[in-house]
Design a protein around this motif. Sequence first.
Motif, PDB file in Angstrom:
ATOM      1  N   GLY A  83       7.937  26.726  -9.626  1.00  0.00           N
ATOM      2  CA  GLY A  83       6.661  27.012 -10.283  1.00  0.00           C
ATOM      3  C   GLY A  83       6.755  26.853 -11.789  1.00  0.00           C
ATOM      4  N   ALA A  84       7.881  27.299 -12.363  1.00  0.00           N
ATOM      5  CA  ALA A  84       8.077  27.157 -13.805  1.00  0.00           C
ATOM      6  C   ALA A  84       8.322  25.699 -14.196  1.00  0.00           C
ATOM      7  CB  ALA A  84       9.242  28.030 -14.256  1.00  0.00           C
ATOM      8  N   ALA A  85       9.114  24.990 -13.408  1.00  0.00           N
ATOM      9  CA  ALA A  85       9.386  23.582 -13.703  1.00  0.00           C
ATOM     10  C   ALA A  85       8.112  22.756 -13.673  1.00  0.00           C
ATOM     11  CB  ALA A  85      10.401  23.032 -12.706  1.00  0.00           C
ATOM     12  N   ASP A  86       7.191  23.119 -12.798  1.00  0.00           N
ATOM     13  CA  ASP A  86       5.923  22.405 -12.706  1.00  0.00           C
ATOM     14  C   ASP A  86       5.142  22.507 -14.012  1.00  0.00           C
ATOM     15  OD1 ASP A  86       3.921  21.108 -10.730  1.00  0.00           O
ATOM     16  OD2 ASP A  86       2.746  22.740 -11.621  1.00  0.00           O
ATOM     17  N   ARG A  87       5.339  23.607 -14.749  1.00  0.00           N
ATOM     18  CA  ARG A  87       4.602  23.820 -15.996  1.00  0.00           C
ATOM     19  C   ARG A  87       5.391  23.399 -17.232  1.00  0.00           C
ATOM     20  NH1 ARG A  87       2.136  29.770 -14.249  1.00  0.00           N
ATOM     21  NH2 ARG A  87       1.868  29.169 -12.063  1.00  0.00           N
ATOM     22  N   ARG A  88       6.679  23.140 -17.047  1.00  0.00           N
ATOM     23  CA  ARG A  88       7.510  22.707 -18.177  1.00  0.00           C
ATOM     24  C   ARG A  88       8.337  21.490 -17.781  1.00  0.00           C
ATOM     25  NH1 ARG A  88       4.668  26.142 -19.845  1.00  0.00           N
ATOM     26  NH2 ARG A  88       5.149  27.882 -21.258  1.00  0.00           N
ATOM     27  N   ALA A  89       7.716  20.580 -17.078  1.00  0.00           N
ATOM     28  CA  ALA A  89       8.459  19.422 -16.562  1.00  0.00           C
ATOM     29  C   ALA A  89       9.152  18.650 -17.680  1.00  0.00           C
ATOM     30  CB  ALA A  89       7.517  18.501 -15.788  1.00  0.00           C
ATOM     31  N   GLY A  90       8.554  18.618 -18.869  1.00  0.00           N
ATOM     32  CA  GLY A  90       9.154  17.878 -19.971  1.00  0.00           C
ATOM     33  C   GLY A  90      10.401  18.513 -20.534  1.00  0.00           C
ATOM     34  N   SER A  91      10.644  19.778 -20.179  1.00  0.00           N
ATOM     35  CA  SER A  91      11.824  20.479 -20.703  1.00  0.00           C
ATOM     36  C   SER A  91      12.994  20.484 -19.729  1.00  0.00           C
ATOM     37  CB  SER A  91      11.455  21.931 -21.041  1.00  0.00           C
ATOM     38  OG  SER A  91      10.455  21.985 -22.031  1.00  0.00           O
ATOM     39  N   PRO A 149       0.756  32.736  -2.734  1.00  0.00           N
ATOM     40  CA  PRO A 149       1.046  31.304  -2.588  1.00  0.00           C
ATOM     41  C   PRO A 149       1.543  30.685  -3.889  1.00  0.00           C
ATOM     42  CG  PRO A 149      -1.093  31.871  -1.625  1.00  0.00           C
ATOM     43  CD  PRO A 149      -0.641  33.063  -2.412  1.00  0.00           C
ATOM     44  N   LEU A 150       2.480  29.775  -3.762  1.00  0.00           N
ATOM     45  CA  LEU A 150       2.980  29.016  -4.904  1.00  0.00           C
ATOM     46  C   LEU A 150       1.947  27.957  -5.284  1.00  0.00           C
ATOM     47  CD1 LEU A 150       5.363  28.221  -6.808  1.00  0.00           C
ATOM     48  CD2 LEU A 150       6.149  26.707  -4.969  1.00  0.00           C
ATOM     49  N   ARG A 151       1.700  27.820  -6.577  1.00  0.00           N
ATOM     50  CA  ARG A 151       0.746  26.820  -7.043  1.00  0.00           C
ATOM     51  C   ARG A 151       1.481  25.742  -7.829  1.00  0.00           C
ATOM     52  NH1 ARG A 151      -2.971  27.181  -3.441  1.00  0.00           N
ATOM     53  NH2 ARG A 151      -3.876  29.274  -3.302  1.00  0.00           N
ATOM     54  N   LEU A 152       1.355  24.508  -7.361  1.00  0.00           N
ATOM     55  CA  LEU A 152       2.020  23.369  -7.985  1.00  0.00           C
ATOM     56  C   LEU A 152       0.998  22.279  -8.273  1.00  0.00           C
ATOM     57  CD1 LEU A 152       5.131  23.103  -5.618  1.00  0.00           C
ATOM     58  CD2 LEU A 152       5.048  24.183  -7.882  1.00  0.00           C
ATOM     59  N   THR A 153       1.122  21.650  -9.445  1.00  0.00           N
ATOM     60  CA  THR A 153       0.245  20.531  -9.789  1.00  0.00           C
ATOM     61  C   THR A 153       0.869  19.195  -9.429  1.00  0.00           C
ATOM     62  OG1 THR A 153       1.158  20.267 -12.019  1.00  0.00           O
ATOM     63  CG2 THR A 153      -0.623  21.892 -11.738  1.00  0.00           C
ATOM     64  N   GLY A 154       2.181  19.200  -9.170  1.00  0.00           N
ATOM     65  CA  GLY A 154       2.894  17.959  -8.914  1.00  0.00           C
ATOM     66  C   GLY A 154       3.570  17.403 -10.139  1.00  0.00           C
ATOM     67  N   ALA A 155       3.469  18.117 -11.266  1.00  0.00           N
ATOM     68  CA  ALA A 155       4.033  17.605 -12.519  1.00  0.00           C
ATOM     69  C   ALA A 155       5.544  17.448 -12.462  1.00  0.00           C
ATOM     70  CB  ALA A 155       3.659  18.539 -13.679  1.00  0.00           C
ATOM     71  N   ALA A 156       6.208  18.280 -11.646  1.00  0.00           N
ATOM     72  CA  ALA A 156       7.674  18.213 -11.574  1.00  0.00           C
ATOM     73  C   ALA A 156       8.170  17.360 -10.415  1.00  0.00           C
ATOM     74  CB  ALA A 156       8.246  19.626 -11.441  1.00  0.00           C
ATOM     75  N   ALA A 157       7.253  16.719  -9.723  1.00  0.00           N
ATOM     76  CA  ALA A 157       7.624  16.010  -8.494  1.00  0.00           C
ATOM     77  C   ALA A 157       8.596  14.863  -8.726  1.00  0.00           C
ATOM     78  CB  ALA A 157       6.377  15.488  -7.786  1.00  0.00           C
ATOM     79  N   GLU A 158       8.583  14.284  -9.917  1.00  0.00           N
ATOM     80  CA  GLU A 158       9.445  13.131 -10.181  1.00  0.00           C
ATOM     81  C   GLU A 158      10.726  13.498 -10.913  1.00  0.00           C
ATOM     82  OE1 GLU A 158       8.886  10.194  -8.816  1.00  0.00           O
ATOM     83  OE2 GLU A 158       7.145  11.186  -7.905  1.00  0.00           O
ATOM     84  N   LEU A 159      10.949  14.795 -11.134  1.00  0.00           N
ATOM     85  CA  LEU A 159      12.186  15.196 -11.794  1.00  0.00           C
ATOM     86  C   LEU A 159      13.380  14.944 -10.879  1.00  0.00           C
ATOM     87  CD1 LEU A 159      11.221  18.617 -13.432  1.00  0.00           C
ATOM     88  CD2 LEU A 159      11.727  16.470 -14.613  1.00  0.00           C
ATOM     89  N   PRO A 160      14.517  14.548 -11.433  1.00  0.00           N
ATOM     90  CA  PRO A 160      15.728  14.449 -10.606  1.00  0.00           C
ATOM     91  C   PRO A 160      16.042  15.806  -9.976  1.00  0.00           C
ATOM     92  CG  PRO A 160      16.059  13.395 -12.726  1.00  0.00           C
ATOM     93  CD  PRO A 160      14.766  14.138 -12.832  1.00  0.00           C
ATOM     94  N   MET A 161      16.555  15.781  -8.769  1.00  0.00           N
ATOM     95  CA  MET A 161      16.874  17.025  -8.095  1.00  0.00           C
ATOM     96  C   MET A 161      18.144  16.873  -7.286  1.00  0.00           C
ATOM     97  SD  MET A 161      14.186  17.190  -4.882  1.00  0.00           S
ATOM     98  CE  MET A 161      15.233  18.283  -3.912  1.00  0.00           C
ATOM     99  N   ALA A 162      18.756  18.000  -7.004  1.00  0.00           N
ATOM    100  CA  ALA A 162      19.940  18.031  -6.149  1.00  0.00           C
ATOM    101  C   ALA A 162      19.790  19.179  -5.169  1.00  0.00           C
ATOM    102  CB  ALA A 162      21.208  18.203  -6.984  1.00  0.00           C
ATOM    103  N   GLY A 163      20.239  18.958  -3.956  1.00  0.00           N
ATOM    104  CA  GLY A 163      20.269  20.011  -2.954  1.00  0.00           C
ATOM    105  C   GLY A 163      21.715  20.378  -2.655  1.00  0.00           C
TER     106      GLY A 163
END
Length: 506
Positions: free
Chosen positions: A89-97, A179-193
């Motif tokens: 949720g936080a990454a969605d709002r600060r995707a640039g960081s 419910p978690l609210r996401l705009t999709g802003a972080a959807a393209e960030l690299p991720m690891a599982g």
Amino acid sequence: MTAFILVSGVFTGPQVWDDTAARLTSAGAEVHAVALTGLGGGTCPSAGTDIDLETHVADVLAVIDAVAQVSGEEIVLVGHDYGIHPALGAADRRAGSIARIVYLDSGLPQDGVPALAAVADQGLREEALRAAEGGGGLLPPPARDAWRLWGSTADLPDAALDRLTAFASPQPLGTLLQPLRLTGAAAELPMAGVLCTGNGSSIAVLQARADLGEPSLQALTGPRVAFFELPTGHWPMLSGPTALAVTLLKAAAGEGHRLTPVNTERPPAHLQPFLLDVPGPPRERTDNIDLYLPPAARGPRPAVVFIHGGPVPAGARPTPRDWPALTGYARYAAGQGVVGVTLDHRLHAVTDYERAAADVADAVERVRSDVRVDADRVALWFFSGSGPLTADWMGKPPPWLRCLAADYPIMAPLPNWGRLDSRFHPADAVAHAGSLPLVLVRAGLETAEIAATVEEFLTAADRCGADVEVIDVPNGHHGFETVDRTDESRDAVHRAMGTVLRHLTA
């Protein structure tokens, strides 16, 4: 250099990260463990009623903003268990960081879905809902011996389990229900599982689910997503902090395993050809059932019903009754003079065993009512995740059931499944199997977690003197009929079919 922001899971606070943080710091990284409001021994305002998921998202945002303001380092955001919800949720709002998001033995949160939906154990979900309906604002933390319901504790030393219990706080219910609210802003960030194999997760399992077409996993087959495995239970920061720190550093560097996208030129493992050449008869399809009838059969014939495993996504195509292993067995049976049957049932999630059992029972009765089937001579053959469904038939075997077989079955809930209804416990049901012949085909290269469920069942079967024949495939994998095209595998298929047919025709 990297700045790690660590977000802990349900009931836990920043203290759980101490050992891992120390190892990351010694490697030169900057580390910030987020103190989520109300967790980690802190007080809960208004008994937790004022704390919800947005509160914890704000907690993570505050740390991200503080780190971004004073540091030029790349931020890697790590969410464990529930912690991935406020982290995302936080990454969605600060995707640039954010440089990268790490999912540590967690689910894949979706927009509009509360964190409670990711809890596998139905009993725990119901407990939380009852507490909310009763006006309570907090979910009490588990007792020392009940943490396993939230994730495997098999590898936790006693001291670590004591520590986990001592630092646990009640979980504000709003954090699980909002419910978690996401705009999709972080959807393209690299991720690891980071998958903890002792908790039932693995890269192989994820690849298989992606191959089945599970929609939520299709986006994870691209180059921006990497995976790692840790041979631990659900709390690696306590049971293996050094290994976890090494893995997080590798994740920050962009290393890791990539899932293979579905390749139409080379089918995935479950769609590879059956290991035997069994042309057999064409299918006869009615609703969710396919019949493979013996050529030139005279009079009613015995039948073998092949029951696929799972869970299988509802949108998987082809559906399981058309998978080569199932159709191969059915055609093989028909070639031996009995009716081969495949079917689709609705085991789409680990919470679906009751309706899958109803689908199987209904299909079996429709098969028995077919005039071409000898209703008094039927065998049931289960595969993989349909193992828990065997309990119904062993617990009270009907007189027409001449044999029950299972290939590489899962005979008890895996660690990340939560609890299953007692109805679906084969190790308990086998005591009532009586003289019902049982055939179990065991893959020697099975995962440790599945193999443990088989051994638990066989121990119970031996204790009560059940009639079990074990057919071993020492060098066989789960699903060996399409992935291991060896003489050893072919011999196992022939032996298993021969045993089942012998009981059917005796």
